[in-house]
Write a protein that holds these residues in place. Structure first.
Motif, PDB file in Angstrom:
ATOM      1  N   MET A 209      -5.145  21.773   1.411  1.00 57.03           N
ATOM      2  CA  MET A 209      -5.542  20.390   1.240  1.00 57.03           C
ATOM      3  C   MET A 209      -4.873  19.833  -0.007  1.00 57.03           C
ATOM      4  N   GLU A 210      -4.612  18.550   0.041  1.00 53.25           N
ATOM      5  CA  GLU A 210      -3.949  17.866  -1.066  1.00 53.25           C
ATOM      6  C   GLU A 210      -4.589  16.498  -1.251  1.00 53.25           C
ATOM      7  N   ILE A 211      -4.794  16.100  -2.495  1.00 57.97           N
ATOM      8  CA  ILE A 211      -5.244  14.746  -2.813  1.00 57.97           C
ATOM      9  C   ILE A 211      -4.067  14.023  -3.434  1.00 57.97           C
ATOM     10  N   LYS A 212      -3.778  12.842  -2.909  1.00 55.50           N
ATOM     11  CA  LYS A 212      -2.597  12.093  -3.333  1.00 55.50           C
ATOM     12  C   LYS A 212      -3.003  10.670  -3.699  1.00 55.50           C
ATOM     13  N   GLU A 213      -2.497  10.170  -4.819  1.00 59.69           N
ATOM     14  CA  GLU A 213      -2.726   8.777  -5.186  1.00 59.69           C
ATOM     15  C   GLU A 213      -1.728   7.900  -4.437  1.00 59.69           C
ATOM     16  N   ILE A 214      -2.227   6.801  -3.895  1.00 62.62           N
ATOM     17  CA  ILE A 214      -1.391   5.839  -3.183  1.00 62.62           C
ATOM     18  C   ILE A 214      -1.230   4.621  -4.091  1.00 62.62           C
TER      19      ILE A 214
ATOM     20  N   GLY B 231      -7.350  -1.790  -7.038  1.00 60.26           N
ATOM     21  CA  GLY B 231      -8.026  -0.505  -6.998  1.00 60.26           C
ATOM     22  C   GLY B 231      -7.062   0.668  -7.068  1.00 60.26           C
ATOM     23  N   ILE B 232      -7.603   1.806  -7.414  1.00 62.68           N
ATOM     24  CA  ILE B 232      -6.868   3.066  -7.424  1.00 62.68           C
ATOM     25  C   ILE B 232      -7.263   3.790  -6.147  1.00 62.68           C
ATOM     26  N   MET B 233      -6.276   4.118  -5.342  1.00 63.88           N
ATOM     27  CA  MET B 233      -6.550   4.701  -4.024  1.00 63.88           C
ATOM     28  C   MET B 233      -6.073   6.145  -3.968  1.00 63.88           C
ATOM     29  N   TYR B 234      -6.920   6.982  -3.403  1.00 68.48           N
ATOM     30  CA  TYR B 234      -6.593   8.381  -3.169  1.00 68.48           C
ATOM     31  C   TYR B 234      -6.814   8.694  -1.699  1.00 68.48           C
ATOM     32  N   ILE B 235      -5.961   9.568  -1.164  1.00 63.25           N
ATOM     33  CA  ILE B 235      -6.162  10.057   0.193  1.00 63.25           C
ATOM     34  C   ILE B 235      -6.233  11.575   0.160  1.00 63.25           C
ATOM     35  N   LEU B 236      -6.959  12.125   1.095  1.00 63.42           N
ATOM     36  CA  LEU B 236      -7.033  13.575   1.279  1.00 63.42           C
ATOM     37  C   LEU B 236      -6.195  13.916   2.500  1.00 63.42           C
TER      38      LEU B 236
ATOM     39  N   GLY C 152      -1.131  18.218   7.029  1.00 62.75           N
ATOM     40  CA  GLY C 152      -0.231  17.120   7.348  1.00 62.75           C
ATOM     41  C   GLY C 152      -0.879  15.857   7.861  1.00 62.75           C
ATOM     42  N   LYS C 153      -2.195  15.821   7.928  1.00 58.44           N
ATOM     43  CA  LYS C 153      -2.899  14.652   8.458  1.00 58.44           C
ATOM     44  C   LYS C 153      -3.835  14.071   7.400  1.00 58.44           C
ATOM     45  N   VAL C 154      -3.835  12.734   7.286  1.00 61.53           N
ATOM     46  CA  VAL C 154      -4.772  12.062   6.392  1.00 61.53           C
ATOM     47  C   VAL C 154      -6.161  12.185   6.990  1.00 61.53           C
ATOM     48  N   ARG C 155      -7.108  12.654   6.186  1.00 66.97           N
ATOM     49  CA  ARG C 155      -8.476  12.867   6.675  1.00 66.97           C
ATOM     50  C   ARG C 155      -9.475  11.893   6.050  1.00 66.97           C
ATOM     51  N   SER C 156      -9.263  11.546   4.764  1.00 73.19           N
ATOM     52  CA  SER C 156     -10.214  10.715   4.023  1.00 73.19           C
ATOM     53  C   SER C 156      -9.476   9.846   3.028  1.00 73.19           C
ATOM     54  N   GLU C 157     -10.171   8.826   2.543  1.00 73.24           N
ATOM     55  CA  GLU C 157      -9.638   7.976   1.487  1.00 73.24           C
ATOM     56  C   GLU C 157     -10.771   7.538   0.572  1.00 73.24           C
ATOM     57  N   CYS C 158     -10.386   7.153  -0.645  1.00 71.44           N
ATOM     58  CA  CYS C 158     -11.335   6.617  -1.610  1.00 71.44           C
ATOM     59  C   CYS C 158     -10.608   5.583  -2.464  1.00 71.44           C
ATOM     60  N   VAL C 159     -11.246   4.453  -2.684  1.00 70.06           N
ATOM     61  CA  VAL C 159     -10.698   3.423  -3.564  1.00 70.06           C
ATOM     62  C   VAL C 159     -11.713   3.178  -4.673  1.00 70.06           C
TER      63      VAL C 159
END
Length: 79
Positions: free
Chosen positions: A1-6, A34-39, A43-50
Motif C-alpha cells: 500500500m502507498e499513500i500519495k499526495e495529489i 485542500g491537501i489531498m491524499y490517496i491510498l 495499483g488501484k486507488v482505494r481511498s482519498e482524504c482532503v
C-alpha cells in the motif's frame, strides 16, 4: 500500500469525492485549497482524504471516502 499526495488535477478523483460529499459545488469550495491524499493498493486507488488548514493551527477533514468494495479491511488484505 502507498499513500500519495495529489497536488494537481484533483478532480480526476471526483467519483470518489462524491461518495463523501454529494454536491460537487461544495467540493469545489475546498478542493483546490485542500491537501489531498490517496491510498493506492495493488495499483488501484482505494481511498482519498482532503484536509484543509483553518485559522493557521486547526486542520479539518473536509472529505474522506473509500470505495464500497474496499470498505472492509479484510477485502484489502485478501486481494
Amino acid at each position: 500500500m502507498e499513500i500519495k499526495e495529489i497536488k494537481s488535477n484533483k478532480k480526476q478523483y471526483i467519483d470518489l469525492l462524491l461518495l463523501a460529499d454529494e454536491q460537487e459545488s461544495m467540493i469545489d469550495r475546498y478542493l483546490e485549497r485542500g491537501i489531498m491524499y490517496i491510498l493506492i493498493d495493488k495499483g488501484k486507488v482505494r481511498s482519498e482524504c482532503v484536509i484543509t488548514v483553518e485559522n493557521g493551527n486547526t486542520v479539518e477533514i473536509k472529505n474522506i471516502a473509500t470505495y464500497p468494495e474496499d470498505q472492509k479491511l479484510s477485502n484489502l488484505l485478501c486481494k
